[in-house]
Design a protein around this motif. Structure first.
Motif, PDB file in Angstrom:
ATOM      1  N   ALA B 128      -4.635   3.826 -12.802  1.00 12.05           N
ATOM      2  CA  ALA B 128      -3.797   2.631 -12.649  1.00 12.05           C
ATOM      3  C   ALA B 128      -4.603   1.368 -12.956  1.00 12.05           C
ATOM      4  CB  ALA B 128      -3.230   2.570 -11.232  1.00 12.05           C
ATOM      5  N   GLN B 129      -5.824   1.333 -12.463  1.00 16.73           N
ATOM      6  CA  GLN B 129      -6.673   0.164 -12.731  1.00 16.73           C
ATOM      7  C   GLN B 129      -6.955   0.016 -14.226  1.00 16.73           C
ATOM      8  OE1 GLN B 129      -9.684   1.058  -9.466  1.00 16.73           O
ATOM      9  NE2 GLN B 129      -9.617  -1.190  -9.384  1.00 16.73           N
ATOM     10  N   ALA B 130      -7.242   1.138 -14.875  1.00 17.91           N
ATOM     11  CA  ALA B 130      -7.506   1.114 -16.319  1.00 17.91           C
ATOM     12  C   ALA B 130      -6.285   0.606 -17.084  1.00 17.91           C
ATOM     13  CB  ALA B 130      -7.901   2.498 -16.796  1.00 17.91           C
ATOM     14  N   ALA B 131      -5.095   0.894 -16.544  1.00 19.30           N
ATOM     15  CA  ALA B 131      -3.855   0.453 -17.196  1.00 19.30           C
ATOM     16  C   ALA B 131      -3.446  -0.949 -16.746  1.00 19.30           C
ATOM     17  CB  ALA B 131      -2.738   1.446 -16.892  1.00 19.30           C
ATOM     18  N   GLY B 132      -4.229  -1.541 -15.865  1.00 20.77           N
ATOM     19  CA  GLY B 132      -3.882  -2.876 -15.370  1.00 20.77           C
ATOM     20  C   GLY B 132      -2.655  -2.899 -14.481  1.00 20.77           C
ATOM     21  N   VAL B 133      -2.411  -1.787 -13.782  1.00 20.56           N
ATOM     22  CA  VAL B 133      -1.228  -1.684 -12.917  1.00 20.56           C
ATOM     23  C   VAL B 133      -1.646  -1.637 -11.442  1.00 20.56           C
ATOM     24  CG1 VAL B 133       0.727  -0.224 -12.246  1.00 20.56           C
ATOM     25  CG2 VAL B 133       0.134  -0.482 -14.670  1.00 20.56           C
ATOM     26  N   PRO B 134      -1.431  -2.716 -10.700  1.00 21.21           N
ATOM     27  CA  PRO B 134      -1.715  -2.667  -9.257  1.00 21.21           C
ATOM     28  C   PRO B 134      -0.766  -1.681  -8.556  1.00 21.21           C
ATOM     29  CG  PRO B 134      -1.442  -4.937 -10.016  1.00 21.21           C
ATOM     30  CD  PRO B 134      -0.955  -4.043 -11.116  1.00 21.21           C
ATOM     31  N   LEU B 135      -1.292  -0.924  -7.634  1.00 23.70           N
ATOM     32  CA  LEU B 135      -0.469   0.021  -6.863  1.00 23.70           C
ATOM     33  C   LEU B 135      -0.106  -0.622  -5.531  1.00 23.70           C
ATOM     34  CD1 LEU B 135      -2.417   3.383  -7.453  1.00 23.70           C
ATOM     35  CD2 LEU B 135      -0.410   2.510  -8.687  1.00 23.70           C
ATOM     36  N   ALA B 136       1.176  -0.549  -5.182  1.00 23.00           N
ATOM     37  CA  ALA B 136       1.636  -1.170  -3.934  1.00 23.00           C
ATOM     38  C   ALA B 136       2.187  -0.095  -2.993  1.00 23.00           C
ATOM     39  CB  ALA B 136       2.708  -2.211  -4.219  1.00 23.00           C
ATOM     40  N   ILE B 137       1.433   0.215  -1.957  1.00 26.98           N
ATOM     41  CA  ILE B 137       1.923   1.152  -0.945  1.00 26.98           C
ATOM     42  C   ILE B 137       3.023   0.457  -0.150  1.00 26.98           C
ATOM     43  CG2 ILE B 137       1.328   2.482   1.117  1.00 26.98           C
ATOM     44  CD1 ILE B 137      -1.616   2.436   0.110  1.00 26.98           C
ATOM     45  N   GLU B 138       4.178   1.078  -0.062  1.00 29.25           N
ATOM     46  CA  GLU B 138       5.245   0.496   0.741  1.00 29.25           C
ATOM     47  C   GLU B 138       5.368   1.284   2.046  1.00 29.25           C
ATOM     48  OE1 GLU B 138       8.951  -0.196  -1.265  1.00 29.25           O
ATOM     49  OE2 GLU B 138       9.947  -0.878   0.557  1.00 29.25           O
ATOM     50  N   PRO B 139       4.946   0.693   3.149  1.00 30.47           N
ATOM     51  CA  PRO B 139       5.181   1.406   4.417  1.00 30.47           C
ATOM     52  C   PRO B 139       6.683   1.459   4.655  1.00 30.47           C
ATOM     53  CG  PRO B 139       4.213  -0.787   4.842  1.00 30.47           C
ATOM     54  CD  PRO B 139       4.303  -0.625   3.363  1.00 30.47           C
ATOM     55  N   LEU B 140       7.186   2.646   4.957  1.00 27.60           N
ATOM     56  CA  LEU B 140       8.625   2.778   5.226  1.00 27.60           C
ATOM     57  C   LEU B 140       8.874   2.855   6.725  1.00 27.60           C
ATOM     58  CD1 LEU B 140      10.401   5.070   2.620  1.00 27.60           C
ATOM     59  CD2 LEU B 140       9.514   2.765   2.373  1.00 27.60           C
ATOM     60  N   HIS B 141      10.082   2.505   7.098  1.00 27.09           N
ATOM     61  CA  HIS B 141      10.488   2.546   8.495  1.00 27.09           C
ATOM     62  C   HIS B 141      10.186   3.925   9.094  1.00 27.09           C
ATOM     63  CE1 HIS B 141      12.955   2.202  12.068  1.00 27.09           C
ATOM     64  NE2 HIS B 141      13.076   0.908  11.810  1.00 27.09           N
ATOM     65  N   PRO B 142       9.705   3.959  10.339  1.00 25.77           N
ATOM     66  CA  PRO B 142       9.403   5.240  10.990  1.00 25.77           C
ATOM     67  C   PRO B 142      10.565   6.229  10.988  1.00 25.77           C
ATOM     68  CG  PRO B 142       8.437   3.449  12.237  1.00 25.77           C
ATOM     69  CD  PRO B 142       9.250   2.812  11.151  1.00 25.77           C
ATOM     70  N   MET B 143      11.788   5.774  10.884  1.00 24.57           N
ATOM     71  CA  MET B 143      12.909   6.718  10.850  1.00 24.57           C
ATOM     72  C   MET B 143      12.938   7.499   9.533  1.00 24.57           C
ATOM     73  SD  MET B 143      16.234   4.211  10.465  1.00 24.57           S
ATOM     74  CE  MET B 143      16.397   3.071   9.083  1.00 24.57           C
TER      75      MET B 143
END
Lengths: 270, 270
Positions: B128-143
């Motif tokens: 992803a870094q080589a492609a210039g794409v930041p990765l965004a972890i999305e925390p999801l609701h505990p449900m």
């Protein structure tokens, strides 16, 4: 991991609330060899407090909790909590479970609601201590933050306990906390002193309702032996209370069948 | 608090997924003066990547995120995430949103699933870094811990980012995190560097479905200006992406009406 001692099973009466009165639940527990019970206050009022006390005593059941005090963001909270403390005292309950309440109608201010909850507990805590009734804050699942309780993690509940002092702890219900990445750490932090109740059931996949679609132990994805291991490692030596709200399944079954399966599953999967 | 700059509104295409193709959504955004878009990959595949790139460029839209990579506990996760990184690169997306996946079928081991997620992200991060794409972890609701993502709090997501290093951050979706007592603290901790996306909608009371019953901004109980204040104080200067899954309401309305109301509410209540 060895099965838990069957004498440590308790029934939260919500599990059979559509089928049985409190008197029937008490007698059902005795019949099925379940040694603990946790009544809800609406059923208690129906039967009458003194009758309930006598019947529970006659069957030698331990009251693992009274459900519930709390809802500190409602209007009549103080009188209602005083009555709940008195009832818990009469029942010699291990604790009065506090479901603290969500956002007041029309409000979006979680911080303020949480502050009001802290102040309200501080106000009733001396009365509870004088009555010999430990208060157990039950952190509820974040999906119930708006309408039922804006204390939503064990860490948050324990921070609240630390701010409040003695005579207060937590009820750990696997349904509300199983997902928490800090669960083991916070159970260890809580220790024997703060863990006043332990509630079991299971998380179904899919879950079709935010309140009344809990599963029987073993029917869902909660790693019950692992959580029991943490609870026991923290020194908890109390009972394990089955509490299942289940509109579509367990509330529709014969209550004797429900209790029989609770016993079986307690031994086989928790 | 002043309204946000209307040029910072972005549309997550899930908001009109039942009504529009991606081409219609791109043209709809242009028509309504919405300057950003976040496509989902199924709609992207339907239109074709190169056509999407051209159309988005023709309308001068910013791609605030590509939805989604992740699901690291599924079988074909590696190839699928490589394709997602490539697509995000072509779209010049601000980030590739990662919905990390829940428990593998038959497993109750959250710890192991979380470990697998960490290892999987570590594996794709250099690509992803080589492609210039930041990765965004999305925390999801505990449900949604069991079936969609077992990263469930901002604190947990940021711990994961700290373990992984550069090129990774979080997508903060108010729906998933609004209840969290540590939200403000963790937004401040995240800072400008780690906050790669900000998603808005509202939490309805009652909520009737665990996935597809989100509300339009202003129709629920989330204190949107307060959270925006925290995000801005942390230095976030990106766009605000509306993402509403709504089986019963917004997916049944005319999509132009939906976009018009998104714009109005963005100005009046967020």
């Amino acid at each position: 991991m060895a099965s838990p001692d069957p004498r440590r099973l308790s029934l939260n009466t919500a599990t059979v609330k559509e089928q049985w009165t409190l008197a029937q639940a008490i007698e059902g527990c005795a019949r099925h060899g379940i040694r603990g019970i946790a009544p809800w206050r609406d059923k208690l009022a129906e039967l009458g407090l003194q009758k309930a006390v006598s019947l529970i005593k006659a069957h030698d059941l331990r009251v693992t909790g009274l459900c519930r005090g709390g809802f500190f963001t409602a209007k009549d909270w103080l009188d209602d909590n005083r009555r709940a403390i008195e009832e818990a005292h009469e029942l010699q309950a291990d604790c009065l479970v506090l479901v603290v309440g969500g956002l007041p109608a029309g409000s979006k201010d979680l911080g303020k609601a949480r502050e009001r909850i802290r102040e309200s507990i501080a106000l009733i805590l001396p009365e509870a201590q004088a009555a010999g009734v430990p208060l157990a804050i039950e952190p509820l699942h974040p999906m119930q933050a708006a309408d039922r309780a804006c204390v939503n993690t064990l860490e948050q509940a324990l921070d609240l306990c630390d701010a409040l002092g003695e005579g207060i702890g937590v009820a750990v219900d696997v349904y509300h906390v199983w997902w928490d990445p800090k669960l083991e750490e916070q159970i260890a932090r809580a220790g024997r002193k703060r863990i006043l109740g332990y509630h079991i059931c299971d998380w179904l996949v899919p879950t079709r309702d935010l309140l009344n679609d809990r599963g029987m132990m073993g029917d869902g994805v909660i790693d019950l032996p692992r959580i029991r291991g943490s609870i026991e490692a923290a020194g908890y030596a109390g009972m394990h209370e089955v509490e299942i709200f289940s509109e579509r399944d367990w509330w529709r079954r014969d209550a004797d069948e429900v209790l029989r399966i609770c016993r079986e599953r307690f031994a086989s999967v928790t």
